[in-house]
Design a protein around this motif. Structure first.
Motif, PDB file in Angstrom:
ATOM      1  N   GLY A  64      -1.247  -5.093  -2.396  1.00  0.00           N
ATOM      2  CA  GLY A  64      -1.778  -4.468  -3.595  1.00  0.00           C
ATOM      3  C   GLY A  64      -0.728  -4.542  -4.692  1.00  0.00           C
ATOM      4  O   GLY A  64       0.210  -5.327  -4.593  1.00  0.00           O
ATOM      5  N   VAL A  65      -0.893  -3.716  -5.708  1.00  0.00           N
ATOM      6  CA  VAL A  65       0.101  -3.610  -6.768  1.00  0.00           C
ATOM      7  C   VAL A  65       0.464  -2.152  -6.945  1.00  0.00           C
ATOM      8  O   VAL A  65      -0.345  -1.262  -6.679  1.00  0.00           O
ATOM      9  CB  VAL A  65      -0.387  -4.194  -8.120  1.00  0.00           C
ATOM     10  CG1 VAL A  65      -0.622  -5.679  -8.025  1.00  0.00           C
ATOM     11  CG2 VAL A  65      -1.616  -3.485  -8.623  1.00  0.00           C
ATOM     12  N   ASP A  66       1.686  -1.899  -7.370  1.00  0.00           N
ATOM     13  CA  ASP A  66       2.131  -0.546  -7.695  1.00  0.00           C
ATOM     14  C   ASP A  66       2.239  -0.452  -9.203  1.00  0.00           C
ATOM     15  O   ASP A  66       3.031  -1.175  -9.825  1.00  0.00           O
ATOM     16  CB  ASP A  66       3.485  -0.251  -7.045  1.00  0.00           C
ATOM     17  CG  ASP A  66       3.405  -0.268  -5.525  1.00  0.00           C
ATOM     18  OD1 ASP A  66       2.344   0.092  -4.988  1.00  0.00           O
ATOM     19  OD2 ASP A  66       4.399  -0.640  -4.886  1.00  0.00           O
ATOM     20  N   LEU A  67       1.422   0.415  -9.796  1.00  0.00           N
ATOM     21  CA  LEU A  67       1.393   0.573 -11.245  1.00  0.00           C
ATOM     22  C   LEU A  67       2.242   1.765 -11.658  1.00  0.00           C
ATOM     23  O   LEU A  67       2.106   2.855 -11.091  1.00  0.00           O
ATOM     24  CB  LEU A  67      -0.050   0.770 -11.724  1.00  0.00           C
ATOM     25  CG  LEU A  67      -1.016  -0.367 -11.409  1.00  0.00           C
ATOM     26  CD1 LEU A  67      -2.437   0.017 -11.800  1.00  0.00           C
ATOM     27  CD2 LEU A  67      -0.584  -1.648 -12.107  1.00  0.00           C
ATOM     28  N   ALA A  68       3.117   1.566 -12.644  1.00  0.00           N
ATOM     29  CA  ALA A  68       3.962   2.640 -13.154  1.00  0.00           C
ATOM     30  C   ALA A  68       3.080   3.755 -13.706  1.00  0.00           C
ATOM     31  O   ALA A  68       2.059   3.506 -14.342  1.00  0.00           O
ATOM     32  CB  ALA A  68       4.889   2.113 -14.246  1.00  0.00           C
ATOM     33  N   ALA A  69       3.473   4.999 -13.423  1.00  0.00           N
ATOM     34  CA  ALA A  69       2.694   6.160 -13.867  1.00  0.00           C
ATOM     35  C   ALA A  69       3.601   7.374 -13.872  1.00  0.00           C
ATOM     36  O   ALA A  69       4.811   7.258 -13.727  1.00  0.00           O
ATOM     37  CB  ALA A  69       1.502   6.363 -12.943  1.00  0.00           C
ATOM     38  N   SER A  70       3.005   8.558 -14.004  1.00  0.00           N
ATOM     39  CA  SER A  70       3.765   9.798 -13.930  1.00  0.00           C
ATOM     40  C   SER A  70       3.039  10.785 -13.028  1.00  0.00           C
ATOM     41  O   SER A  70       1.819  10.717 -12.866  1.00  0.00           O
ATOM     42  CB  SER A  70       3.975  10.393 -15.334  1.00  0.00           C
ATOM     43  OG  SER A  70       2.734  10.647 -15.941  1.00  0.00           O
ATOM     44  N   LEU A 144      -2.490   0.398  -5.997  1.00  0.00           N
ATOM     45  CA  LEU A 144      -3.882  -0.009  -6.147  1.00  0.00           C
ATOM     46  C   LEU A 144      -4.116  -1.217  -5.265  1.00  0.00           C
ATOM     47  O   LEU A 144      -3.415  -2.222  -5.372  1.00  0.00           O
ATOM     48  CB  LEU A 144      -4.178  -0.362  -7.616  1.00  0.00           C
ATOM     49  CG  LEU A 144      -5.566  -0.906  -7.926  1.00  0.00           C
ATOM     50  CD1 LEU A 144      -6.652   0.132  -7.630  1.00  0.00           C
ATOM     51  CD2 LEU A 144      -5.646  -1.361  -9.384  1.00  0.00           C
ATOM     52  N   GLY A 145      -5.089  -1.098  -4.364  1.00  0.00           N
ATOM     53  CA  GLY A 145      -5.431  -2.196  -3.474  1.00  0.00           C
ATOM     54  C   GLY A 145      -6.825  -2.719  -3.779  1.00  0.00           C
ATOM     55  O   GLY A 145      -7.664  -2.004  -4.339  1.00  0.00           O
ATOM     56  N   LEU A 146      -7.084  -3.977  -3.400  1.00  0.00           N
ATOM     57  CA  LEU A 146      -8.384  -4.605  -3.616  1.00  0.00           C
ATOM     58  C   LEU A 146      -8.700  -5.492  -2.419  1.00  0.00           C
ATOM     59  O   LEU A 146      -7.862  -6.299  -2.003  1.00  0.00           O
ATOM     60  CB  LEU A 146      -8.364  -5.446  -4.901  1.00  0.00           C
ATOM     61  CG  LEU A 146      -9.627  -6.238  -5.230  1.00  0.00           C
ATOM     62  CD1 LEU A 146     -10.807  -5.299  -5.517  1.00  0.00           C
ATOM     63  CD2 LEU A 146      -9.385  -7.167  -6.423  1.00  0.00           C
ATOM     64  N   LYS A 147      -9.910  -5.317  -1.869  1.00  0.00           N
ATOM     65  CA  LYS A 147     -10.355  -6.147  -0.741  1.00  0.00           C
ATOM     66  C   LYS A 147     -11.790  -6.602  -0.964  1.00  0.00           C
ATOM     67  O   LYS A 147     -12.570  -5.921  -1.601  1.00  0.00           O
ATOM     68  CB  LYS A 147     -10.340  -5.344   0.565  1.00  0.00           C
ATOM     69  CG  LYS A 147      -8.983  -5.099   1.146  1.00  0.00           C
ATOM     70  CD  LYS A 147      -9.071  -4.324   2.438  1.00  0.00           C
ATOM     71  CE  LYS A 147      -9.385  -5.249   3.593  1.00  0.00           C
ATOM     72  NZ  LYS A 147      -9.291  -4.572   4.893  1.00  0.00           N
ATOM     73  N   ARG A 148     -12.098  -7.737  -0.406  1.00  0.00           N
ATOM     74  CA  ARG A 148     -13.473  -8.191  -0.236  1.00  0.00           C
ATOM     75  C   ARG A 148     -13.587  -8.538   1.240  1.00  0.00           C
ATOM     76  O   ARG A 148     -12.960  -9.480   1.698  1.00  0.00           O
ATOM     77  CB  ARG A 148     -13.802  -9.393  -1.090  1.00  0.00           C
ATOM     78  CG  ARG A 148     -15.220  -9.909  -0.755  1.00  0.00           C
ATOM     79  CD  ARG A 148     -15.715 -10.985  -1.661  1.00  0.00           C
ATOM     80  NE  ARG A 148     -16.303 -10.313  -2.820  1.00  0.00           N
ATOM     81  CZ  ARG A 148     -16.326 -10.830  -4.026  1.00  0.00           C
ATOM     82  NH1 ARG A 148     -15.805 -11.992  -4.249  1.00  0.00           N
ATOM     83  NH2 ARG A 148     -16.878 -10.181  -5.020  1.00  0.00           N
ATOM     84  N   GLY A 149     -14.337  -7.711   1.981  1.00  0.00           N
ATOM     85  CA  GLY A 149     -14.388  -7.873   3.434  1.00  0.00           C
ATOM     86  C   GLY A 149     -12.988  -7.680   3.985  1.00  0.00           C
ATOM     87  O   GLY A 149     -12.274  -6.756   3.582  1.00  0.00           O
ATOM     88  N   PRO A 150     -12.528  -8.574   4.867  1.00  0.00           N
ATOM     89  CA  PRO A 150     -11.181  -8.439   5.422  1.00  0.00           C
ATOM     90  C   PRO A 150     -10.077  -9.043   4.545  1.00  0.00           C
ATOM     91  O   PRO A 150      -8.899  -8.922   4.860  1.00  0.00           O
ATOM     92  CB  PRO A 150     -11.272  -9.199   6.750  1.00  0.00           C
ATOM     93  CG  PRO A 150     -12.299 -10.258   6.477  1.00  0.00           C
ATOM     94  CD  PRO A 150     -13.300  -9.628   5.532  1.00  0.00           C
ATOM     95  N   LEU A 151     -10.465  -9.692   3.450  1.00  0.00           N
ATOM     96  CA  LEU A 151      -9.510 -10.420   2.614  1.00  0.00           C
ATOM     97  C   LEU A 151      -8.928  -9.531   1.523  1.00  0.00           C
ATOM     98  O   LEU A 151      -9.661  -8.952   0.718  1.00  0.00           O
ATOM     99  CB  LEU A 151     -10.214 -11.622   1.970  1.00  0.00           C
ATOM    100  CG  LEU A 151      -9.353 -12.529   1.094  1.00  0.00           C
ATOM    101  CD1 LEU A 151      -8.251 -13.199   1.901  1.00  0.00           C
ATOM    102  CD2 LEU A 151     -10.233 -13.581   0.433  1.00  0.00           C
ATOM    103  N   TYR A 152      -7.600  -9.416   1.499  1.00  0.00           N
ATOM    104  CA  TYR A 152      -6.922  -8.697   0.421  1.00  0.00           C
ATOM    105  C   TYR A 152      -6.816  -9.612  -0.795  1.00  0.00           C
ATOM    106  O   TYR A 152      -6.476 -10.786  -0.663  1.00  0.00           O
ATOM    107  CB  TYR A 152      -5.517  -8.268   0.857  1.00  0.00           C
ATOM    108  CG  TYR A 152      -5.515  -7.138   1.835  1.00  0.00           C
ATOM    109  CD1 TYR A 152      -5.512  -5.811   1.391  1.00  0.00           C
ATOM    110  CD2 TYR A 152      -5.525  -7.377   3.196  1.00  0.00           C
ATOM    111  CE1 TYR A 152      -5.526  -4.758   2.287  1.00  0.00           C
ATOM    112  CE2 TYR A 152      -5.536  -6.335   4.103  1.00  0.00           C
ATOM    113  CZ  TYR A 152      -5.537  -5.020   3.641  1.00  0.00           C
ATOM    114  OH  TYR A 152      -5.551  -3.986   4.533  1.00  0.00           O
ATOM    115  N   LEU A 153      -7.123  -9.056  -1.957  1.00  0.00           N
ATOM    116  CA  LEU A 153      -7.040  -9.794  -3.212  1.00  0.00           C
ATOM    117  C   LEU A 153      -6.059  -9.095  -4.143  1.00  0.00           C
ATOM    118  O   LEU A 153      -5.794  -7.899  -3.987  1.00  0.00           O
ATOM    119  CB  LEU A 153      -8.419  -9.851  -3.885  1.00  0.00           C
ATOM    120  CG  LEU A 153      -9.540 -10.498  -3.073  1.00  0.00           C
ATOM    121  CD1 LEU A 153     -10.881 -10.278  -3.744  1.00  0.00           C
ATOM    122  CD2 LEU A 153      -9.259 -11.974  -2.870  1.00  0.00           C
TER     123      LEU A 153
END
Length: 177
Positions: A64-70, A144-153
């Protein structure tokens, strides 16, 4: 033969990614107006840790990606869908949303304000960001993660950026070559 494999890989990638591509959007309230179906869940799109999937599904990598936040920032749904899971998972708060186009987004560490089965709209607050994500030591971030079925995008594809992975289609003779 090589050309056939490359062509098949490109077609498979297009079939997987095409519905997920979107123009870079401005986030919605409380983060501002939006014009498309996907919105940043924490306002900005400042990745502290980028998508770095493993070469094989069982190996370690950053899926996934890690987005800067507070801390305590409202976390909003990146797109409309149904909450699949909202609660504690391995000691951290997680929300997972299934979207009508077959995608699933995940958000952590989050104190959920939604429950499994809830319908959410893009930009709706789903929880509050908590500190302590492992891949952002000393910083506050939303994974934030994203998947379609078993595939990570790469979740950045939702916003018009990100890495496309070319993979052979399962069940095709060229998949094993």
């Amino acid at each position: 033969m090589i050309i056939s494999l490359i062509t098949a890989s490109l077609l498979a990638a297009a079939a997987i990614v095409t519905p997920t591509l979107a123009r870079a959007e401005q986030p919605t309230a409380p983060h501002g107006p939006a014009t498309g179906p996907w919105r940043s869940p924490v306002g900005g799109l400042d990745p502290l840790t980028r998508f770095d999937p493993p070469p094989e599904p069982w190996r370690s990598g950053h899926r996934g990606v890690d987005l800067a936040a507070s801390t305590d920032l409202p976390v909003t749904a990146a797109g409309a869908g149904t909450v699949l899971f909202a609660g504690d998972l391995a000691g951290r708060g997680v929300v997972s949303i299934v979207h009508a186009n077959g995608l699933r987004t995940t958000y952590e560490p989050v104190e959920p304000l939604v429950a499994a089965g809830d319908t959410v709209t893009a930009g709706q607050t789903i929880g509050h960001l908590l500190p302590g994500h492992d891949s952002c030591p000393g910083q506050i971030c939303l994974h934030l993660g994203l998947k379609r079925g078993p595939l990570y995008l790469d979740p950045m594809l939702l916003f018009g950026t990100g890495k496309v992975r070319l993979l052979p289609r399962p069940g095709r003779p060229e998949a094993g070559r």
